[in-house]
Design a protein around this motif. Structure first.
Motif, PDB file in Angstrom:
ATOM      1  N   ILE A 162     -52.146  -0.656 -57.946  1.00 42.92           N
ATOM      2  CA  ILE A 162     -52.105  -1.529 -59.255  1.00 42.92           C
ATOM      3  C   ILE A 162     -50.316  -0.621 -59.461  1.00 42.92           C
ATOM      4  CG2 ILE A 162     -52.356  -1.580 -61.667  1.00 42.92           C
ATOM      5  CD1 ILE A 162     -54.955  -0.341 -61.067  1.00 42.92           C
ATOM      6  N   VAL A 163     -49.441  -1.978 -59.832  1.00 49.73           N
ATOM      7  CA  VAL A 163     -48.171  -1.696 -60.465  1.00 49.73           C
ATOM      8  C   VAL A 163     -48.139  -1.866 -61.876  1.00 49.73           C
ATOM      9  CG1 VAL A 163     -46.893  -1.876 -58.094  1.00 49.73           C
ATOM     10  CG2 VAL A 163     -47.268  -3.817 -60.228  1.00 49.73           C
ATOM     11  N   ALA A 164     -47.332  -0.688 -62.840  1.00 52.47           N
ATOM     12  CA  ALA A 164     -46.626  -0.896 -64.188  1.00 52.47           C
ATOM     13  C   ALA A 164     -45.548  -0.893 -64.087  1.00 52.47           C
ATOM     14  CB  ALA A 164     -47.405   0.317 -64.968  1.00 52.47           C
ATOM     15  N   PRO A 165     -45.055  -2.382 -64.102  1.00 49.79           N
ATOM     16  CA  PRO A 165     -43.629  -2.791 -64.628  1.00 49.79           C
ATOM     17  C   PRO A 165     -42.909  -2.724 -66.020  1.00 49.79           C
ATOM     18  CG  PRO A 165     -44.646  -4.693 -63.207  1.00 49.79           C
ATOM     19  CD  PRO A 165     -45.596  -3.583 -63.992  1.00 49.79           C
ATOM     20  N   THR A 166     -42.069  -2.956 -66.536  1.00 49.94           N
ATOM     21  CA  THR A 166     -41.700  -2.775 -67.981  1.00 49.94           C
ATOM     22  C   THR A 166     -42.559  -4.414 -68.763  1.00 49.94           C
ATOM     23  OG1 THR A 166     -40.219  -4.028 -67.530  1.00 49.94           O
ATOM     24  CG2 THR A 166     -40.001  -1.500 -67.495  1.00 49.94           C
ATOM     25  N   PHE A 167     -42.588  -3.419 -69.939  1.00 51.57           N
ATOM     26  CA  PHE A 167     -43.050  -5.041 -70.732  1.00 51.57           C
ATOM     27  C   PHE A 167     -42.585  -6.428 -70.474  1.00 51.57           C
ATOM     28  CE2 PHE A 167     -44.640  -2.564 -74.262  1.00 51.57           C
ATOM     29  CZ  PHE A 167     -45.971  -2.071 -74.129  1.00 51.57           C
ATOM     30  N   VAL A 168     -40.959  -6.600 -70.035  1.00 48.05           N
ATOM     31  CA  VAL A 168     -40.342  -7.434 -69.922  1.00 48.05           C
ATOM     32  C   VAL A 168     -39.789  -7.963 -68.628  1.00 48.05           C
ATOM     33  CG1 VAL A 168     -38.492  -7.157 -71.839  1.00 48.05           C
ATOM     34  CG2 VAL A 168     -37.979  -6.075 -69.454  1.00 48.05           C
ATOM     35  N   ASN A 169     -40.537  -7.548 -67.916  1.00 45.38           N
ATOM     36  CA  ASN A 169     -40.961  -8.121 -66.096  1.00 45.38           C
ATOM     37  C   ASN A 169     -42.322  -8.163 -66.153  1.00 45.38           C
ATOM     38  OD1 ASN A 169     -38.175  -7.825 -65.918  1.00 45.38           O
ATOM     39  ND2 ASN A 169     -38.531  -5.674 -65.067  1.00 45.38           N
ATOM     40  N   LEU A 170     -43.097  -8.067 -66.550  1.00 46.66           N
ATOM     41  CA  LEU A 170     -44.811  -8.055 -67.013  1.00 46.66           C
ATOM     42  C   LEU A 170     -45.379  -9.851 -65.719  1.00 46.66           C
ATOM     43  CD1 LEU A 170     -46.985  -6.182 -69.535  1.00 46.66           C
ATOM     44  CD2 LEU A 170     -46.555  -5.791 -66.405  1.00 46.66           C
ATOM     45  N   ALA A 171     -44.959 -10.424 -67.073  1.00 52.53           N
ATOM     46  CA  ALA A 171     -45.372 -12.744 -66.608  1.00 52.53           C
ATOM     47  C   ALA A 171     -44.146 -12.371 -65.273  1.00 52.53           C
ATOM     48  CB  ALA A 171     -44.593 -13.281 -67.635  1.00 52.53           C
ATOM     49  N   SER A 172     -43.786 -11.861 -64.808  1.00 50.21           N
ATOM     50  CA  SER A 172     -42.420 -12.347 -63.697  1.00 50.21           C
ATOM     51  C   SER A 172     -43.246 -11.651 -61.986  1.00 50.21           C
ATOM     52  CB  SER A 172     -41.203 -11.785 -63.832  1.00 50.21           C
ATOM     53  OG  SER A 172     -41.116 -11.240 -63.702  1.00 50.21           O
ATOM     54  N   GLY A 191     -52.218   6.710 -73.640  1.00 57.32           N
ATOM     55  CA  GLY A 191     -52.109   8.205 -73.590  1.00 57.32           C
ATOM     56  C   GLY A 191     -51.400   8.746 -73.189  1.00 57.32           C
ATOM     57  N   HIS A 192     -50.584   8.108 -72.345  1.00 57.49           N
ATOM     58  CA  HIS A 192     -49.759   8.411 -71.204  1.00 57.49           C
ATOM     59  C   HIS A 192     -48.434  10.243 -71.830  1.00 57.49           C
ATOM     60  CE1 HIS A 192     -46.309   9.608 -68.726  1.00 57.49           C
ATOM     61  NE2 HIS A 192     -46.684   9.348 -67.934  1.00 57.49           N
ATOM     62  N   SER A 193     -48.605  10.883 -70.818  1.00 59.03           N
ATOM     63  CA  SER A 193     -47.611  11.804 -71.896  1.00 59.03           C
ATOM     64  C   SER A 193     -46.727  12.049 -72.888  1.00 59.03           C
ATOM     65  CB  SER A 193     -47.827  13.741 -70.813  1.00 59.03           C
ATOM     66  OG  SER A 193     -46.491  12.907 -70.307  1.00 59.03           O
ATOM     67  N   GLU A 194     -45.439  11.522 -72.105  1.00 56.17           N
ATOM     68  CA  GLU A 194     -44.511  10.738 -73.061  1.00 56.17           C
ATOM     69  C   GLU A 194     -44.633   9.497 -74.278  1.00 56.17           C
ATOM     70  OE1 GLU A 194     -42.565  10.885 -68.251  1.00 56.17           O
ATOM     71  OE2 GLU A 194     -43.278   8.034 -69.553  1.00 56.17           O
ATOM     72  N   ARG A 195     -45.609   8.745 -73.977  1.00 46.47           N
ATOM     73  CA  ARG A 195     -46.101   8.733 -75.443  1.00 46.47           C
ATOM     74  C   ARG A 195     -46.401   9.551 -76.910  1.00 46.47           C
ATOM     75  NH1 ARG A 195     -43.721   3.597 -76.142  1.00 46.47           N
ATOM     76  NH2 ARG A 195     -44.905   4.033 -78.187  1.00 46.47           N
ATOM     77  N   VAL A 220     -51.901  -5.653 -62.035  1.00 43.69           N
ATOM     78  CA  VAL A 220     -50.602  -5.718 -62.338  1.00 43.69           C
ATOM     79  C   VAL A 220     -50.435  -5.070 -63.764  1.00 43.69           C
ATOM     80  CG1 VAL A 220     -48.207  -6.530 -63.626  1.00 43.69           C
ATOM     81  CG2 VAL A 220     -49.080  -7.322 -61.635  1.00 43.69           C
ATOM     82  N   ALA A 221     -50.329  -3.848 -64.219  1.00 43.53           N
ATOM     83  CA  ALA A 221     -51.091  -3.141 -65.795  1.00 43.53           C
ATOM     84  C   ALA A 221     -49.926  -3.283 -66.585  1.00 43.53           C
ATOM     85  CB  ALA A 221     -51.735  -1.624 -65.401  1.00 43.53           C
ATOM     86  N   ALA A 222     -50.099  -2.670 -68.179  1.00 44.65           N
ATOM     87  CA  ALA A 222     -48.417  -2.520 -69.126  1.00 44.65           C
ATOM     88  C   ALA A 222     -48.777  -1.376 -69.319  1.00 44.65           C
ATOM     89  CB  ALA A 222     -49.249  -3.141 -70.344  1.00 44.65           C
ATOM     90  N   GLN A 223     -47.633  -0.712 -69.328  1.00 44.63           N
ATOM     91  CA  GLN A 223     -47.453   0.739 -69.662  1.00 44.63           C
ATOM     92  C   GLN A 223     -48.125   1.099 -71.171  1.00 44.63           C
ATOM     93  OE1 GLN A 223     -43.380   2.702 -68.713  1.00 44.63           O
ATOM     94  NE2 GLN A 223     -42.973   0.341 -67.209  1.00 44.63           N
ATOM     95  N   ASN A 224     -47.942   0.634 -71.964  1.00 39.16           N
ATOM     96  CA  ASN A 224     -49.070   0.838 -73.647  1.00 39.16           C
ATOM     97  C   ASN A 224     -48.975  -0.408 -74.114  1.00 39.16           C
ATOM     98  OD1 ASN A 224     -48.723   2.159 -75.579  1.00 39.16           O
ATOM     99  ND2 ASN A 224     -46.898   1.769 -76.304  1.00 39.16           N
ATOM    100  N   MET A 225     -49.334  -0.538 -75.405  1.00 33.89           N
ATOM    101  CA  MET A 225     -49.545  -1.302 -76.174  1.00 33.89           C
ATOM    102  C   MET A 225     -49.815  -1.163 -77.440  1.00 33.89           C
ATOM    103  SD  MET A 225     -53.322  -2.607 -75.719  1.00 33.89           S
ATOM    104  CE  MET A 225     -54.305  -2.031 -77.264  1.00 33.89           C
ATOM    105  N   HIS A 226     -49.371  -1.912 -78.806  1.00 32.87           N
ATOM    106  CA  HIS A 226     -50.115  -1.812 -79.841  1.00 32.87           C
ATOM    107  C   HIS A 226     -51.825  -1.676 -80.158  1.00 32.87           C
ATOM    108  CE1 HIS A 226     -49.634  -1.756 -84.270  1.00 32.87           C
ATOM    109  NE2 HIS A 226     -48.753  -0.963 -83.882  1.00 32.87           N
TER     110      HIS A 226
END
Length: 250
Positions: free
Chosen positions: A39-49, A94-98, A61-67
């Motif tokens: 699995i890879v988790a790019p930034t939001f702006v590159n998820l669709a591509s 829940g990533h430690s940086e979040r 493909v994973a997202a790094q976060n969501m609301h």
């Protein structure tokens, strides 16, 4: 048989062109016989591509976060519906940086978990102690409380959508790594904590990843431990050869 997973959290790295180039490199070099789900988790702006580029590849493909909300006046935020609408079905929460940089609490992360599960997303749930917790011999309590506060409210059937990622905060981006024995000790404790509340069937099938300065040099020894089912990889995920060496260590 528990799923083996190696997930790369790219954090705030790689623009559109760099993302496409790294994905192309991964697609060209990924071993056809790998036992791990990659699995890879790019930034939001590159998820669709990324979803489009990887459509025919054996890479998720994973997202790094969501609301946590379904929608509304939350400038700059991304909802679960937005993610699933472009084919993203996995999210890191829940990533430690979040938790540290953006002050996300266990209660907020639990809310996000509920929203993700309502959209039938898979959650990579991150948790782990800081250095002061380990030095004061309080690391097991911290981990247990994060687990209970973030996940122990969910239904038994929802655990099939949960992947745990234990990340000792003191070993993230520092070059420090928990020893394979320390990782196994904590992973065994995590599995036992889940077993006590939800039973052996769920705990035995639960994938628990280790996250904390995993590199090609130490991956095989860490992954050899019986309760370590793969890794959530940071810096090493930004170089195709390093990331795929870690995938091959499964």
């Amino acid at each position: 048989m528990r799923k083996k997973i190696v997930a790369g959290n790219w954090k705030m790295h790689k623009n559109a062109q760099q993302t496409a180039a790294l994905l192309q490199d991964l697609m060209a070099k990924i071993p056809a016989t790998t036992e791990a789900q990659v699995i890879v988790a790019p930034t939001f702006v590159n998820l669709a591509s990324a979803v489009t580029q990887l459509e025919s590849a054996n890479i998720g493909v994973a997202a790094q976060n969501m609301h946590q909300a379904e929608g509304g006046a939350f400038t700059g935020e991304i909802s679960a519906d937005m993610l699933t609408s472009i084919g993203v079905k996995t999210v890191i929460l829940g990533h430690s940086e979040r938790r540290s940089l953006f002050h996300e609490t266990d209660a907020l992360i639990a809310y996000k978990v509920d929203t993700a599960l309502a959209h039938e997303m898979t959650v990579i749930f991150c948790f782990g102690e800081e250095l002061k917790d380990r030095q004061s011999d309080n690391h097991f309590n911290i981990v247990e409380n994060q687990l209970k506060d973030g996940l122990f409210h969910i239904a038994n059937e929802s655990w099939s959508k949960i992947v745990l990622a234990y990340e000792p905060v003191w070993a993230i981006g520092t070059g420090e790594t928990a020893s394979p024995e320390q990782a196994q000790e904590m992973h065994e404790f995590i599995r036992e904590t889940v077993r006590k509340r939800f039973g052996a069937e769920i705990s035995d099938e639960l994938t628990i990843l280790y996250g904390g300065s995993v590199k090609p040099e130490n991956a095989k020894e860490i992954f050899s431990k019986p309760d370590v089912d793969g890794g959530l990889i940071g810096g090493a995920a930004l170089k195709a050869d390093d990331f795929l060496a870690i995938v091959s260590a499964i």
